[in-house]
Scaffold this motif. Structure first.
Motif, PDB file in Angstrom:
ATOM      1  N   UNK A   1       0.882  -1.001   0.423  1.00  0.00           N
ATOM      2  CA  UNK A   1       0.079  -0.640  -0.135  1.00  0.00           C
ATOM      3  C   UNK A   1       0.999   1.264  -0.039  1.00  0.00           C
ATOM      4  N   UNK A   2       1.978   1.363   1.108  1.00  0.00           N
ATOM      5  CA  UNK A   2       2.430   2.361   1.250  1.00  0.00           C
ATOM      6  C   UNK A   2       3.390   2.820  -0.068  1.00  0.00           C
ATOM      7  N   UNK A   3       3.895   1.707  -0.839  1.00  0.00           N
ATOM      8  CA  UNK A   3       4.641   1.747  -2.108  1.00  0.00           C
ATOM      9  C   UNK A   3       3.961   1.942  -3.366  1.00  0.00           C
ATOM     10  N   UNK A   4       2.622   1.875  -3.080  1.00  0.00           N
ATOM     11  CA  UNK A   4       1.516   2.109  -4.307  1.00  0.00           C
ATOM     12  C   UNK A   4       1.206   3.641  -4.214  1.00  0.00           C
ATOM     13  N   UNK A   5       0.981   3.616  -2.999  1.00  0.00           N
ATOM     14  CA  UNK A   5       0.661   5.821  -2.839  1.00  0.00           C
ATOM     15  C   UNK A   5       1.763   5.937  -3.611  1.00  0.00           C
ATOM     16  N   UNK A   6       3.064   5.576  -2.691  1.00  0.00           N
ATOM     17  CA  UNK A   6       4.178   6.370  -3.325  1.00  0.00           C
ATOM     18  C   UNK A   6       4.412   6.067  -4.822  1.00  0.00           C
ATOM     19  N   UNK A   7       4.014   5.936  -5.529  1.00  0.00           N
ATOM     20  CA  UNK A   7       3.918   6.161  -7.176  1.00  0.00           C
ATOM     21  C   UNK A   7       2.643   7.121  -7.610  1.00  0.00           C
ATOM     22  N   UNK A   8       1.951   7.304  -6.453  1.00  0.00           N
ATOM     23  CA  UNK A   8       1.029   8.119  -7.547  1.00  0.00           C
ATOM     24  C   UNK A   8       1.354   9.811  -6.689  1.00  0.00           C
ATOM     25  N   UNK A   9       2.584   9.758  -6.194  1.00  0.00           N
ATOM     26  CA  UNK A   9       2.847  11.111  -5.330  1.00  0.00           C
ATOM     27  C   UNK A   9       4.664  11.397  -6.324  1.00  0.00           C
ATOM     28  N   UNK A  10       5.054  10.531  -6.357  1.00  0.00           N
ATOM     29  CA  UNK A  10       6.366  10.637  -6.609  1.00  0.00           C
ATOM     30  C   UNK A  10       6.857  11.969  -8.148  1.00  0.00           C
ATOM     31  N   UNK A  11       5.736  11.847  -9.307  1.00  0.00           N
ATOM     32  CA  UNK A  11       5.384  12.756  -9.941  1.00  0.00           C
ATOM     33  C   UNK A  11       5.766  14.424  -9.946  1.00  0.00           C
ATOM     34  N   UNK A  12       5.289  14.399  -8.768  1.00  0.00           N
ATOM     35  CA  UNK A  12       5.378  15.909  -8.102  1.00  0.00           C
ATOM     36  C   UNK A  12       5.208  15.986  -7.349  1.00  0.00           C
ATOM     37  N   UNK A  13       6.068  15.344  -6.132  1.00  0.00           N
ATOM     38  CA  UNK A  13       6.823  15.307  -4.524  1.00  0.00           C
ATOM     39  C   UNK A  13       8.368  14.737  -4.789  1.00  0.00           C
TER      40      UNK A  13
END
Length: 273
Positions: A216-228
């Motif tokens: 879950x944490x890593x999938x959530x990270x993939x959502x944010x990485x392009x902008x954070x």
């Protein structure tokens, strides 16, 4: 007749399905798929309510000063005139549904996560396909609205064998992947044994609690990485240090977060040349 528009410009496309448009009981569904992540930007619609749902990943929703995640069996709801920003990871399908009517269970909710039952999920996917009959789609719309619910507080499940406990914990964690609550603490809150809760995680998700939380944490990270930046993403999804996050991400996906972002941008740049 339904209005259907297909845009299949690699690496992303959008399909549009409209039924009864212009009437209060109409529904418009946009189906998105992207190889490099999806970001809907700062969105505001003064005429239509919006529901975002993904069957195969986590959604991050930004509104006001908060960022919330929608996890398993959940969607993000925004009433008309509410500014919001919804994002999804790469290779993820997102359904964006426009409505003029507020679902009964979401009356009064300006923006936030909403549960989606199995039948409503199935019908969303069904009406976002070619050849779907308009009469069927409009009937399905009512069942979809009835299948949406406001998230409830974590409560013990009624099932004697512990069924449903893991999903309740998963939804609570999805709202805040950085939550560090241990399995035994969840079990205590739910008034069940650790063994019962762990067994339900394996039955529901095919893996133990700690493994599910990591994914879950890593999938959530993939959502944010392009902008954070990586450091901010690491702390936002629950890692004590960027190095621990990078190690876990690389182990899961075979590339560092930096390489993941670079490769995603390269795919997008290549599609424009």
């Amino acid at each position: 007749m339904p209005v259907t528009r297909h845009l299949r410009d690699d690496p992303e496309y959008c399909e549009e399905y409209g039924y009864g448009l212009g009437a209060p009981d109409g529904i418009l569904v946009l189906k998105y798929r992207s190889a490099g992540g999806l970001a809907f930007g700062d969105v505001r619609d003064d005429f239509l309510h919006q529901l975002y749902w993904s069957p195969d990943g986590v959604l991050a929703a930004l509104y006001g000063s908060s960022t919330r995640f929608a996890g398993p069996g959940e969607a993000f709801w925004a009433m008309r005139a509410v500014s919001h920003d919804v994002r999804a990871g790469d290779r993820q399908t997102v359904y964006r549904i426009f409505l003029r009517e507020v679902p009964p269970a979401l009356d009064g909710l300006r923006a936030g996560s909403a549960t989606v039952d199995d039948e409503a999920a199935r019908l969303i996917e069904t009406i976002a396909r070619r050849g779907c009959d308009e009469a069927f789609a409009l009937a399905a719309r009512r069942r979809i609205l009835d299948g949406l619910g406001a998230p409830s507080a974590l409560t013990p499940a009624a099932s004697a064998n512990g069924g449903g406990l893991a999903l309740a914990v998963a939804r609570a964690l999805a709202h805040d992947p950085a939550d560090s609550t241990r399995l035994d603490e969840w079990a205590e809150r739910l008034k069940v044994s650790v063994k019962t809760l762990q067994r339900d995680f394996v039955r529901e998700f095919g893996m133990p609690y700690t493994r599910w939380r990591t994914r879950l944490r890593l999938r959530a990270a993939r959502v944010l990485l392009n902008t954070h930046p990586v450091t901010k993403v690491a702390h936002r999804v629950g890692y004590a240090s960027p190095s621990a996050f990078i190690t876990a991400f690389t182990k899961e996906y075979g590339q560092t977060p930096g390489d993941y972002v670079a490769n995603g941008l390269a795919r997008l740049d290549g599609s424009r040349t």
